[in-house]
Design a protein around this motif. Structure first.
Motif, mmCIF file in Angstrom:
data_model
loop_
_atom_site.group_PDB
_atom_site.id
_atom_site.type_symbol
_atom_site.label_atom_id
_atom_site.label_comp_id
_atom_site.label_asym_id
_atom_site.label_seq_id
_atom_site.Cartn_x
_atom_site.Cartn_y
_atom_site.Cartn_z
ATOM 1 N N SER A 121 -14.243 11.912 31.923
ATOM 2 C CA SER A 121 -13.064 11.491 32.679
ATOM 3 C C SER A 121 -11.851 12.392 32.468
ATOM 4 O O SER A 121 -10.825 12.170 33.098
ATOM 5 N N LYS A 139 -9.915 12.405 30.077
ATOM 6 C CA LYS A 139 -8.807 11.656 29.483
ATOM 7 C C LYS A 139 -8.814 11.863 27.977
ATOM 8 O O LYS A 139 -9.853 11.819 27.328
ATOM 9 N N THR A 140 -7.626 12.121 27.426
ATOM 10 C CA THR A 140 -7.517 12.342 25.996
ATOM 11 C C THR A 140 -6.592 11.332 25.331
ATOM 12 O O THR A 140 -6.618 11.179 24.119
ATOM 13 N N GLU A 141 -5.767 10.656 26.132
ATOM 14 C CA GLU A 141 -4.784 9.746 25.548
ATOM 15 C C GLU A 141 -5.314 8.314 25.610
ATOM 16 O O GLU A 141 -5.932 7.908 26.595
ATOM 17 N N GLN A 188 -4.441 6.000 28.504
ATOM 18 C CA GLN A 188 -5.085 6.210 29.809
ATOM 19 C C GLN A 188 -6.452 5.539 29.888
ATOM 20 O O GLN A 188 -7.098 5.590 30.927
ATOM 21 N N MET A 189 -6.910 4.968 28.764
ATOM 22 C CA MET A 189 -8.303 4.539 28.731
ATOM 23 C C MET A 189 -8.495 3.056 29.053
ATOM 24 O O MET A 189 -9.608 2.549 28.918
ATOM 25 N N ASN A 204 -4.000 4.928 37.050
ATOM 26 C CA ASN A 204 -5.149 5.339 36.255
ATOM 27 C C ASN A 204 -6.456 4.930 36.908
ATOM 28 O O ASN A 204 -7.244 4.192 36.325
ATOM 29 N N SER A 208 -10.073 4.480 37.720
ATOM 30 C CA SER A 208 -11.280 4.919 37.021
ATOM 31 C C SER A 208 -12.447 5.032 37.993
ATOM 32 O O SER A 208 -13.588 5.140 37.597
#
Lengths: 503, 488
Positions: B358, B360-362, B365-366, B445, B447
């Motif tokens: 995805s 995403k690193t933060e 954001q998950m 965000n 998904s």
């Protein structure tokens, strides 16, 4: 004492090895000037160097078997004639000088073509051989005045070698070196003169016998002072090191690699010879405050040299300042005035020669391709010259003192000697200053591997194989003697025992 | 060359030969990855062979040449090293699987160089685990630092260069300034550096000196990440995730705490440490690190950064176990090497999988991502529970022994720290998977379109997460292995 037959025949050739060690390169030097043709000249120089290496190894083997060798030059028995004397310490030194010369010469052949004008080449090789002769002569002779003579031979030829570079700045550096070097040599000469005045002899062994009876302490102290300062100038002990960075930076690369590994080391040898053989440890470290002074200066050298190296933008100058620091390690070991300290100093003397020869050759290869070794121009060189930069990394690791390199073995024994002498702050200083080496070595590595090439820089090829092989021989020596770290250590330990007690 | 067939030497040679083969097969990725997997499997098989031989009572020792006069490069199989070697070699297989999915999914460059230095790093870990004296350990410790530097700076960006500088500066710096100093001092004091049951320091050394020496060792082993020398670990997170997973959750950091345990047990000896109270001050340092690192972890929104600080905190548990100078502490610390390894590697695998799938690193954001990636976040939940130390996960046991050790030694402050820290663990770890499953996705965000991670990544996560469970239900082999340290 019966002098050996002066006539040299094939049968008694080996007994004349001490003389041949010097005479061979000495007579080749004018021959080289007469011959001119560059290829042949180089071949002769290389053959002579290899022969000298063979002789040096054989002399050392003789010393190991039969003890000290004394050779009367021209058949005149010492102390009247000049005596050549080989023991375990200078036997090792002879091997070191010859081995470095033998490895650097093939490198020089290629690199010098770019850095020295063609019409000067034969003069260059003549000066090289004279320098080589001088260094060997300083080490092998047992006569104090002869030390001075050979010191001048090697120094004058070194000035010429430095001035041979195409870079005009080399001229001012050579002049600077000339002034400082001459002052140093003059101090040594004055010291030797005072000793002669006191004792009426110039033979070192003879001096050692007569000096204890000398009553005019003040003259003796003055002689000691002059010789110490003179040697310190020549070996670039802080704060007498200022001639060195420019001389190393602007000399032809091969010359830098050769003199950085040998010239300062030979000056340390001279100093040790005077401390232990002529004046005696009792006088040098007992009556004179030598240990304290030397230790203070060494520690300042270790830190100040490394600090300046960190801010240096020219990598050859950076390595030169690093040499100031590394010489500090050697003299620090000596200043402990113990046998293990002395041995550790000698060990680092040999190891540092191997380290710096390798590093300066790596930089020489960079100069060969780039024409410069400014730090920012090294950007992205890790990809363009992978073997050269890998050699620099390997040599740099040894300089830092990472395990499995000679640098580690040196630091280990130096630090151990510090603890052994009951001075725990000495190992602390040694290891703390090694951290500074990490910084300046890593600056180069980071630039070469992790920075993109400069935009206006033209891509360069890897250095020719004739430069890479000598460089990697030195790197291999660094790791070989680092992994088998006991080989040199045992040799220098015996040398130190002989120097302190055996004489 | 009969000596080359010595299993301990093989443990180092196998990855090295594998590394060379990786370089040779660099142009053909499939073959290259096959080489990595075969090498990793062969290595584990070899290490397992050593384990069986050792269990059967064979004394495996090997002494090579002296590198410094009087101290040979020597190897010897003993419980701590055996445990660490098993974990590292097993998890290398798992990580190799994972790396294939990750490196390809993430389109990383210079993959050959990556796999090569990875193999070299593993070889040095093997040398470290089986080292028979402190100098040998130190040598491989340094080689490990240097061989992982190209992995940390793999991306070659400004951030990577900065991270690499911190990494190398702290690890090399502490090891030269403190570790080597303590090493040479120990050599000067006791004349040996062999790992010996009960320690090698002669009696009659003043307690403050012993305390100083112990501190030098513990700070000198920078890989144990005791504050204030912990900054290299978050800095190392610029590396590709497989490196963070195997090296900076298992191999490198565990090499640090492993060294701490070995030095405590075999150089100082826990009895003499206990009687002289020499390790007391380091206990406070470890306790402070446990708490502070947990607090910092709570402030981090970047997942890998949070995991890094969590590792700093968990490593300090092990150092605390050592500094308690008590059998149970050592056993708990050693078991924590194993349980934390499985838990944390799972979390890093999950972090990398999320990044690949995805980008995403933060953590913020998950939210809601769990529904798109149920398997990944499921594995993450298991990993979190194991790190916190809740049943039915392996982490329970190691924390149990550590707590018992604080009770036995009456270190009530440390007991308090352990309990508070467990609460903090819950606070900063558990919300990540929970919000991913139960939090609604925000409009900024979306998904949608996000699928599960590459299958190689999923397999790897499955294995490591099962390991967490397995260690809870079958801790016996682990316990027996570690308690062999204290016969009788």
């Amino acid at each position: 004492m019966s002098a050996p037959s002066t006539a040299i025949t094939l049968a008694n050739l080996a007994t004349h090895y001490p003389a041949l060690q010097i005479v061979l390169p000495l007579v080749t030097a004018p021959l080289v000037v007469l011959l001119r043709g560059t290829r042949l000249v180089w071949l002769i120089a290389f053959a002579v160097t290899l022969a000298c290496l063979g002789i040096a190894v054989d002399l050392y083997a003789q010393v190991l078997q039969q003890g000290e060798i004394s050779y009367a030059m021209g058949g005149w028995a010492p102390p009247v004639g000049i005596e050549y004397r080989v023991d375990r310490f200078n036997g090792l030194m002879l091997i070191l000088i010859c081995a470095i010369a033998a490895v650097v010469l093939p490198f020089a052949r290629t690199s010098v073509e770019k850095e020295v004008a063609d019409n000067r080449l034969s003069l260059f090789w003549a000066a090289w051989l004279l320098c080589f002769t001088g260094l060997l002569g300083i080490v092998i002779t047992g006569d104090a005045f002869n030390v001075f003579v050979f010191l001048e031979v090697s120094s004058l030829s070194t000035y010429a070698l430095i001035a041979c570079a195409r870079d005009r700045r080399a001229l001012t550096s050579a002049f600077q070196y000339l002034i400082m070097g001459t002052i140093g040599a003059t101090f040594i000469l004055i010291g030797i003169g005072l000793l002669y005045m006191l004792t009426g002899t110039l033979n070192m062994a003879d001096l050692a016998e007569r000096l204890p009876a000398v009553t005019q302490a003040r003259t003796l102290n003055a002689a000691f002072g002059f010789i110490v300062v003179g040697c310190s100038l020549k070996l670039a002990l802080f704060p007498l090191h200022l001639w060195m960075p420019n001389a190393y930076a602007f000399a032809p690369s091969a010359v830098t690699a050769f003199i950085a590994a040998t010239a300062t080391k030979v000056s340390i040898y001279v100093m040790l010879r005077f401390f232990y053989t002529v004046f005696g440890a009792e006088f040098s470290f007992g009556s004179m405050p030598l240990g304290e002074v030397l230790m203070t200066l060494s520690i300042i050298a270790m830190f100040s040299g490394s600090l300046v190296a960190i801010y240096e933008r020219n990598v050859k100058r950076m390595l030169a300042y690093s040499s100031v620091a590394q010489i500090g390690y050697i003299t620090l070991g000596i200043s402990l005035a113990t046998t293990s300290g002395l041995a550790a100093g000698m060990l680092h003397l040999i190891n540092h020669a191997m380290i710096k020869a390798g590093l300066f050759m790596a930089m020489g290869a960079v100069v060969y391709r780039l024409g410069s070794c400014r730090l920012d121009q090294l950007s992205g060189l890790g990809k363009q010259m992978p073997w050269t930069m890998a050699a620099f990394v390997a040599g740099g690791l040894s300089l830092i003192g990472v395990p499995l390199t000679t640098g580690f073995v040196s630091k280990w024994h130096l630090a151990s000697a510090g603890f052994g002498a009951g001075l725990p702050l000495v190992p602390v200083a040694i290891l703390a200053s090694s951290l500074l080496a990490v910084i300046y070595v890593w600056k180069v590595i980071e630039t070469a591997y992790l920075r993109a090439p400069l935009e206006n820089a033209t891509p360069v090829k890897e250095a020719p194989i004739s430069l890479l092989i000598p460089m990697w021989i030195m790197v291999a020596a660094n790791f070989g003697f680092g992994i088998q770290g006991t080989v040199i250590w045992q040799a220098v330990q015996q040398a130190a025992v002989q120097l302190t007690g055996g004489v | 060359m009969a000596m080359l067939e010595h299993p301990i030497l093989l443990a180092m040679l196998i990855p090295l030969v594998g590394g060379l083969l990786i370089l040779i097969t660099g142009n053909r990725p499939n073959l290259r990855e096959a080489v990595t997997l075969v090498t990793a499997t062969t290595l584990f098989w070899n290490v397992f062979g050593i384990y069986q031989a050792w269990q059967a009572g064979t004394a495996l020792e090997l002494s090579l040449f002296d590198t410094v006069t009087g101290i040979p490069i020597a190897f010897k199989v003993e419980p701590l090293g055996m445990l660490f070697a098993l974990i590292a070699s097993f998890l290398w297989i798992v990580t190799s699987l994972y790396a294939i999915g990750y490196m390809r999914g993430h389109h990383e460059k210079n993959q050959t160089r990556f796999y090569f230095f990875f193999a070299v790093a593993i070889a040095s870990v093997m040398g470290l685990t089986f080292s028979g004296n402190l100098l040998t350990l130190f040598i491989f410790y340094e080689v490990l630092t240097l061989s992982t530097f190209p992995l940390v700076t793999h991306a070659g960006t400004d951030a990577a260069r900065k991270g690499g500088r911190t990494y190398l500066g702290i690890l090399l710096g502490t090891s030269i300034a403190f570790f080597l100093l303590a090493l040479i001092a120990t050599w000067a004091i006791s004349g040996t550096l062999d790992f010996t049951a009960g320690g090698i320091l002669p009696e009659g050394i003043p307690a403050p000196l012993v305390a100083l020496l112990y501190g030098l060792f513990l700070f000198g082993v920078g890989k144990a990440a005791l504050m204030p020398f912990h900054r290299w670990l978050p800095a190392a997170m610029v590396a590709p995730t497989p490196v963070s997973a195997l090296l900076h959750a298992v191999a490198v950091v565990k090499a640090g705490v492993f060294s701490v345990l070995k030095i405590t047990v075999y150089i100082f000896g826990i009895e003499s440490l206990q009687s002289g109270q020499a390790s007391q001050w380091m206990l406070y340092v470890a306790g402070a690190t446990v708490l502070l690192a947990s607090l910092i972890a709570m402030t981090k929104d970047n997942l890998k950064a949070r995991l890094a600080y969590s590792t700093v905190s968990q490593l300090a548990y092990i150092v605390m176990g050592a500094a308690l100078a008590h059998q149970l502490g050592i056993i708990g610390g050693a078991m924590h090497i194993a349980t934390h390894a499985f838990g944390k590697i799972t979390l890093f695998f999950a972090a990398g999988a999320i990044m690949v799938a995805s980008h995403k690193t933060e953590i913020s954001q998950m939210r809601g991502l769990g529904r798109a990636m149920p398997f990944t976040f499921g594995a993450m939940l298991i990993g979190c529970l194991s790190i916190i130390g809740l049943p039915p996960m392996g982490g329970t046991w190691s924390k149990w022994y550590l707590v018992m050790a604080t009770v036995d030694t009456e270190q009530w402050i440390m007991l308090g720290i352990l309990l508070v820290s467990s609460l903090l663990n819950i606070a900063y770890l558990l919300p990540i998977p929970v919000r991913a499953f139960y939090g609604g996705t925000t409009s900024s965000n979306p998904s949608t379109g996000i699928k599960e991670a590459p299958v190689f990544c999923l397999i790897a996560m499955g294995i490591s997460a099962s390991g967490c469970l397995l260690l809870f239900f079958y801790p016996q082999p682990l316990y027996e292995l570690v308690s062999a340290l204290f016969p009788g």
